[in-house]
Design an enzyme around this catalytic site. Structure first.
Site: not given
Ligand code: AMP
Ligand code: ZN
Ligand code: ZN
Length: 413
Positions: A82
């Site tokens: 992400t």
């Molecule tokens: P991933 O672990 O790569 O799937 O990351 C997704 C998670 O990143 C989601 O559950 C979001 O809650 C978190 N996320 C997305 N944008 C932000 C942000 N701007 N700041 C902190 N956490 C975030």
């Molecule tokens: Zn993502």
């Molecule tokens: Zn994810």
């Protein structure tokens, strides 16, 4: 006379104080030269795989593409997680070049860890390289706004968007949309020209229940319904707005897990355990040699590389934060350390090399007065979005970015 002077000074001090509390200087209105420029809304649907829209009949998203541009897929950068990819989209830089090399990593020079669950790190602008679109806009006298985007709540180059929120996953999607509409209704001097909007639902359900689950399908349809409402309301405003809907990566169904701590002795090595790639850091080359020897060829579901030997196609070498050694999953397995009491295994995961797993690809739909209508284009790398949006907004792009304007120039009207 004396009184009014004191009052003015008091007001100024209060204003300054408020500015300092918010962590940034006050933003001037849009410069006169910027006020007739177009408006861009960049929306991210986290974890929305390239095939979900057709598969689950996301009619509003498909309609946006029919009236504008649809790419067969959007190719994420490595690692397909992400933070790195959201920030690549808004900087035009590969993760190794903008510095957010993963959701978690160690910085050997700072001797500090960055991870997305630590807001002290994520809001500290000194971790973030490059010039994201909202900073580019603000620096050139154009207001920007963000209802979330990784980096948007950090003081990057001491600049945040004029309007932004500290990340809070609990804020309902409808509130985010209502705020975007409010921003677009502001008088021209105050109205932001570049706006980001973010929804995490599809990624969340994809992890918990898997990409092919009814829950993920329902999340796709729910997010599509929110978009339908947004598109309708935006159209009624009559603002010359180009809308982009993208995702950071897709999702693969998980087939198993690998306990890295069972494969090698990790004592004395700094380790950041991301679910699909482990990074190892040591200032002692002999220690790294020993770890490499232990991990190399040990399990067919992982591949281990010294940083300098990571395949060129991943553009993942030019940064110490990547580690001295990395172990990458070659299949959709979850990497972890030792036993994980109380933790349930996710059913969906991303982060893998898109060349090995096409399920990592995301989406790109766009429509608006500056874009061609009814055009379908081949898949392309997400580094190229930055110069396109900067061009639409008439912003000067910094030199040395990885993305090229020529790749997406043909979608402009
Ligand atoms: P991933 O672990 O790569 O799937 O990351 C997704 C998670 O990143 C989601 O559950 C979001 O809650 C978190 N996320 C997305 N944008 C932000 C942000 N701007 N700041 C902190 N956490 C975030
Ligand atoms: Zn993502
Ligand atoms: Zn994810």
């Amino acid at each position: 006379m004396r009184n009014s002077k004191i009052n003015t000074r008091r007001l100024f001090v209060l204003f300054l104080f408020l500015g300092i509390c918010l962590g940034q200087p006050a933003h001037p209105p849009n410069a006169p030269a910027q006020q007739d420029k177009p408006y861009v809304l960049l929306i991210s649907l986290d974890g929305f795989r390239y095939d979900y829209a057709e598969r689950d009949h996301a009619t509003n998203l498909l309609a946006l593409g029919h009236g504008g541009v649809t790419a067969k897929a959007l190719i994420p950068s490595f690692p397909t997680t992400t933070f790195p990819n959201h920030y690549t989209i808004v900087t035009g830089l590969y993760p190794a070049h903008h510095g957010i090399v993963d959701n978690s990593f160690w910085d050997p020079a700072r001797q500090a860890e960055f991870k997305i669950s630590n807001s002290a790190a994520t809001t500290d602008g000194s971790w973030w390289g490059g010039t994201p679109l909202w900073v580019l806009a603000e620096q050139q006298g154009m207001r920007a706004a963000s209802f979330f985007w990784p980096g948007s709540d950090a003081d990057i180059q001491h600049t945040r968007p004029t309007y932004f929120y500290k990340y809070d996953a609990k804020i309902p999607n409808e509130r985010r949309v209502a705020q975007v509409i409010e921003w677009l209704k502001l008088p021209k001097p105050e109205r932001p020209h570049f706006i980001t909007l973010y929804f995490s639902d599809v990624d969340h359900e994809g992890h918990t229940f898997g990409p092919d689950s009814p829950q993920t399908r329902d999340a796709v349809r729910a997010v599509d319904a929110v978009l339908g409402k947004l598109f309708g309301e935006v159209r009624a405003l009559g603002v010359p707005l180009d809308i982009f809907v993208v995702s950071d990566h897709g999702m693969a169904a998980v087939t198993g897990d690998v306990d890295i701590s069972k494969l090698a002795d990790l004592n004395g090595v700094e380790t950041t355990p991301n679910s699909t790639d482990f990074k190892f850091y040591s200032s002692d080359p002999k220690r790294i040699d020993r770890l490499y020897a232990e991990l190399h060829g040990r399990d067919p579901r992982i591949e281990v590389y010294r940083r300098s030997q990571i395949p060129e196609r991943l553009h993942y070498s030019d940064n110490q934060r990547i580690g001295d050694l990395v172990a990458l999953a070659t299949e959709p397995v979850v990497l972890h350390l030792a036993s994980r009491p109380g933790q349930t295994q996710p059913k969906g995961m991303h982060g893998y090399d898109v060349a090995r797993m096409p399920e990592m690809r995301g989406i790109f739909f766009a429509a608006g007065p500056d874009l061609k209508a009814g055009l379908t284009v081949e898949e392309f790398q997400n580094i190229h979005i930055y110069p396109l949006i900067a061009h639409i907004l008439g912003l000067t792009v910094p030199s040395g970015i990885d993305g090229q304007f020529s790749v997406l120039a043909p979608i402009l009207r």
